[in-house]
Design an enzyme around this catalytic site. Structure first.
Site, PDB file in Angstrom:
ATOM      1  N   PRO A   2     -10.920   6.463   0.435  1.00  0.00           N
ATOM      2  CG  PRO A   2     -12.110   5.774  -1.495  1.00  0.00           C
ATOM      3  CD  PRO A   2     -10.882   5.595  -0.866  1.00  0.00           C
ATOM      4  CD  GLU A   3     -10.393   8.694   6.313  1.00  0.00           C
ATOM      5  OE1 GLU A   3     -10.740   8.700   7.337  1.00  0.00           O
ATOM      6  OE2 GLU A   3      -9.190   9.469   5.877  1.00  0.00           O
ATOM      7  CG  HIS A  90      -6.577   1.204 -13.724  1.00  0.00           C
ATOM      8  ND1 HIS A  90      -6.054  -0.065 -13.700  1.00  0.00           N
ATOM      9  CD2 HIS A  90      -5.817   2.074 -14.046  1.00  0.00           C
ATOM     10  CE1 HIS A  90      -4.554   0.360 -13.967  1.00  0.00           C
ATOM     11  NE2 HIS A  90      -4.620   1.709 -14.255  1.00  0.00           N
ATOM     12  NE  ARG A 109      -2.287   2.445  -4.079  1.00  0.00           N
ATOM     13  CZ  ARG A 109      -1.682   2.936  -2.987  1.00  0.00           C
ATOM     14  NH1 ARG A 109      -2.202   4.193  -2.612  1.00  0.00           N
ATOM     15  NH2 ARG A 109      -0.824   2.293  -2.228  1.00  0.00           N
ATOM     16  NE  ARG A 152      -5.422  -2.802  22.877  1.00  0.00           N
ATOM     17  CZ  ARG A 152      -6.304  -3.116  21.885  1.00  0.00           C
ATOM     18  NH1 ARG A 152      -7.292  -3.517  21.890  1.00  0.00           N
ATOM     19  NH2 ARG A 152      -5.604  -3.186  20.680  1.00  0.00           N
TER      20      ARG A 152
END
Length: 273
Positions: A2-3, A90, A109, A152
């Site tokens: 999930p972003e 879970h 996970r 960078r």
DNA sequence: CTTGTAACCTGTCTGC
DNA sequence: TGCAGACAGGTTACAA
């Protein structure tokens, strides 16, 4: 997984269930996610009323009238199940409200996390202290990005994934935004012309906004709290589309694996410098 | 400080 | 059908 857009969608779904509700029962089932649950989690949450819900980067925030904020991260595979018909493996934390609603935080996970922080001290909460600006906030603009990327040499994709530079992007939306901006993911960040950073900021914002409007993407493990799926996955320009023609130019979408994650891009729309 | 890689953990899908 | 291997949205420790 999930972003930012998925967490935003999740929080919006949770708000409909929790806002103003009193938490009648808080039941940890398995407390060893990325970090152990706070030992006083149950005591501090039970009987508290939810006053507000929010999001910071990929973290969801649930404020209570006791001055605490429950901070959750969904990791790669976390989701909240709303009014589940049955317990599933879970389900690590189950919350019941006075109104009879039920929420289960499911995370196979176990890369996710649950913390309880004094709301007034949220900014000093360690994972938050180093976070960069919100990509949809006014602090994130071309001037900021120019300063953050100056000098960078790392690939722009790696730096956009760095939550200290901008907080909330993940693998999917970085790939999508770079395609929209026409910038190669492997391009050295400091070598990008400053004139292209404004459009990059816009591409990031537009990508995230469109994903939020669609209810997020849907992958194996993610669903909106109400059980509906997000539809943004149907709008992916490059992510997960290796070998298929780019919608913009028809060239085949490329895929490259590096450091255990996949990068997708169009070599024609995103030429290497 | 910067950069890149490995590890954490479980489930699912692909190919033999 | 069985099984090994690849792969998955994130973060962080560590090495160079």
């Amino acid at each position: 997984m999930p972003e930012l857009p998925e967490v935003e969608t999740t929080v919006n779904g949770l708000r409909a269930v929790l806002a103003g509700e009193r938490l009648a029962a808080v039941s940890p089932r398995r407390a060893d996610l990325r970090r152990p649950f706070p030992i006083d989690l149950v005591q501090r949450l039970t009987g508290a009323r939810v006053t507000a819900l929010g999001r910071r980067a990929k973290y969801g925030l649930i404020d209570t009238d006791r001055g605490d904020t429950l901070v959750f991260h969904l990791g790669m595979s976390g989701r909240w199940r709303v009014d589940p018909a049955q317990d599933l493996p879970h389900d690590h934390l189950v919350i019941e409200t006075d109104g009879g609603r039920r929420l289960a935080l499911n995370d196979p996970r176990r890369f996710g996390s649950v913390d309880l922080v004094e709301t007034a001290k949220l900014a000093a909460f360690l994972p938050f202290a180093a976070l960069g600006p919100e990509p949809l906030g006014s602090d994130f603009d071309a001037a900021y990005l120019a300063a953050a990327l100056a000098g960078r040499q790392a690939p722009i994709k790696a730096l956009l994934l760095d939550q200290r530079i901008v907080a909330g992007l993940g693998n999917i939306y970085v790939c999508e935004a770079l395609h929209l901006a026409g910038i190669a993911p492997g391009q050295s960040a400091g070598g990008i012309a400053v004139a292209r950073l404004g459009p990059l900021v816009t591409a990031i914002r537009d990508t995230l906004s469109a994903a939020i409007a669609a209810g997020g993407s849907s992958l194996r493990d993610y669903a909106r709290p109400d059980g509906e799926l997000g539809y943004f996955s149907k709008q992916w320009r490059v992510y997960g589309r290796a070998g298929t023609p780019c919608d913009t130019c028809g060239a085949p979408v490329q895929r490259r694996a590096e450091g255990g994650r996949s990068t997708f891009w169009c070599a024609k729309c995103q030429p290497s410098a």
